[in-house]
Design an enzyme around this catalytic site. Structure first.
Site, mmCIF file in Angstrom:
data_model
loop_
_atom_site.group_PDB
_atom_site.id
_atom_site.type_symbol
_atom_site.label_atom_id
_atom_site.label_comp_id
_atom_site.label_asym_id
_atom_site.label_seq_id
_atom_site.Cartn_x
_atom_site.Cartn_y
_atom_site.Cartn_z
ATOM 1 N N ASP A 31 0.863 -1.187 0.000
ATOM 2 C CA ASP A 31 0.000 0.000 0.000
ATOM 3 C C ASP A 31 0.896 1.234 0.000
ATOM 4 O O ASP A 31 1.910 1.291 0.718
ATOM 5 C CB ASP A 31 -0.900 -0.019 1.251
ATOM 6 C CG ASP A 31 -2.036 0.988 1.148
ATOM 7 O OD1 ASP A 31 -1.771 2.186 0.949
ATOM 8 O OD2 ASP A 31 -3.201 0.582 1.278
ATOM 9 N N ILE A 32 0.542 2.225 -0.829
ATOM 10 C CA ILE A 32 1.350 3.449 -0.925
ATOM 11 C C ILE A 32 1.402 4.159 0.432
ATOM 12 O O ILE A 32 2.376 4.827 0.761
ATOM 13 C CB ILE A 32 0.796 4.367 -2.033
ATOM 14 C CG1 ILE A 32 1.897 5.239 -2.611
ATOM 15 C CG2 ILE A 32 -0.397 5.188 -1.579
ATOM 16 C CD1 ILE A 32 1.508 5.883 -3.937
ATOM 17 N N GLN A 94 -14.385 2.458 1.470
ATOM 18 C CA GLN A 94 -13.679 2.018 0.262
ATOM 19 C C GLN A 94 -13.398 3.212 -0.646
ATOM 20 O O GLN A 94 -14.303 3.989 -0.954
ATOM 21 C CB GLN A 94 -14.508 0.971 -0.504
ATOM 22 C CG GLN A 94 -13.747 0.366 -1.676
ATOM 23 C CD GLN A 94 -14.528 -0.734 -2.391
ATOM 24 O OE1 GLN A 94 -15.699 -0.961 -2.119
ATOM 25 N NE2 GLN A 94 -13.866 -1.409 -3.311
ATOM 26 N N HIS A 100 -10.163 -5.552 -2.870
ATOM 27 C CA HIS A 100 -8.828 -5.820 -2.324
ATOM 28 C C HIS A 100 -8.927 -6.075 -0.836
ATOM 29 O O HIS A 100 -9.859 -5.606 -0.162
ATOM 30 C CB HIS A 100 -7.879 -4.639 -2.588
ATOM 31 C CG HIS A 100 -8.403 -3.321 -2.104
ATOM 32 N ND1 HIS A 100 -9.336 -2.588 -2.800
ATOM 33 C CD2 HIS A 100 -8.131 -2.618 -0.974
ATOM 34 C CE1 HIS A 100 -9.610 -1.476 -2.125
ATOM 35 N NE2 HIS A 100 -8.897 -1.476 -1.012
HETATM 36 P P1 5GP Z 1 -9.561 1.370 0.402
HETATM 37 O O1 5GP Z 1 -9.659 2.735 1.008
HETATM 38 O O2 5GP Z 1 -10.299 1.307 -0.917
HETATM 39 O O3 5GP Z 1 -9.924 0.254 1.329
HETATM 40 O O4 5GP Z 1 -8.022 1.144 0.107
HETATM 41 C C1 5GP Z 1 -7.359 1.696 -0.970
HETATM 42 C C2 5GP Z 1 -5.896 1.728 -0.613
HETATM 43 O O5 5GP Z 1 -5.148 1.983 -1.789
HETATM 44 C C3 5GP Z 1 -5.525 2.828 0.383
HETATM 45 O O6 5GP Z 1 -5.019 2.241 1.579
HETATM 46 C C4 5GP Z 1 -4.469 3.658 -0.351
HETATM 47 O O7 5GP Z 1 -3.415 4.062 0.473
HETATM 48 C C5 5GP Z 1 -4.005 2.722 -1.453
HETATM 49 N N1 5GP Z 1 -3.570 3.411 -2.650
HETATM 50 C C6 5GP Z 1 -4.143 4.493 -3.227
HETATM 51 N N2 5GP Z 1 -3.462 4.847 -4.337
HETATM 52 C C7 5GP Z 1 -2.433 3.963 -4.459
HETATM 53 C C8 5GP Z 1 -1.364 3.809 -5.417
HETATM 54 O O8 5GP Z 1 -1.231 4.550 -6.396
HETATM 55 N N3 5GP Z 1 -0.504 2.792 -5.202
HETATM 56 C C9 5GP Z 1 -0.600 1.940 -4.143
HETATM 57 N N4 5GP Z 1 0.314 0.981 -4.018
HETATM 58 N N5 5GP Z 1 -1.594 2.048 -3.222
HETATM 59 C C10 5GP Z 1 -2.497 3.043 -3.392
#
Ligand code: 5GP
Ligand code: ZN
Length: 142
Positions: A31-32, A94, A100
């Site tokens: 995760d970034i 999300q 994911h």
């Molecule tokens: P969600 O909020 O949908 O559960 O998780 C999305 C995740 O993707 C977040 O934790 C965010 O930090 C990660 N993320 C967003 N943009 C990028 C990116 O460009 N590269 C990577 N490796 N992770 C990302």
């Protein structure tokens, strides 16, 4: 074909990521935002919007990899525990609409990850048998 999906673009190599695992069906990358050191995302290479509409076969493949990544976090990063989490839909936080699973290694009580399940302040007003039956009637048994 160009895609708007951030994670599909990581899968097809248009956007770089630090991969930790890849096979024909599943990819995992850091995760970034490293909530804790080693915070990893595991996802199917096929696009499904979220946990709730991902077919069982893909789900099982993703969970299998998530488990192995959790084991590696304990073994090589010396994590003391692991949280797995999938945010499904905007109301649940999300932000990227490609299913994911977060695999988040935990090192100590006061690291940067916190999930709190607050006590319901009017628990006595809940009708648990009715709630249970409601849910039971909505479960797809296939
Ligand atoms: P969600 O909020 O949908 O559960 O998780 C999305 C995740 O993707 C977040 O934790 C965010 O930090 C990660 N993320 C967003 N943009 C990028 C990116 O460009 N590269 C990577 N490796 N992770 C990302
Ligand atoms: Zn996608």
């Amino acid at each position: 074909m160009p895609t708007q999906c951030l994670f599909c673009n990581i899968i097809n190599g248009t956007i770089p990521a630090h991969k930790v695992y890849e096979d024909n069906d599943v990819i995992a990358f850091l995760d970034i935002n490293q909530t804790t050191n080693g915070h990893t995302l595991v996802l199917p290479k096929s696009h499904f919007d979220h946990f709730l509409n991902t077919p069982k076969a893909q789900m099982n493949l993703v969970m299998n990899v998530a488990q192995r990544i959790g084991q590696a976090q304990i073994q090589v990063l010396h994590a003391k525990g692991v949280n797995i989490l999938s945010n499904a839909l905007q109301a649940a936080g999300q932000t990227v609409l490609h299913f994911h699973v977060h695999v988040i290694p935990r090192y100590e009580a006061n690291d940067r990850f916190k999930i709190e399940m607050l006590k319901h302040d009017q628990h006595n007003l809940l009708n648990l048998p009715v709630l249970a039956n409601q849910l039971k009637s909505g479960i797809n048994l296939k």
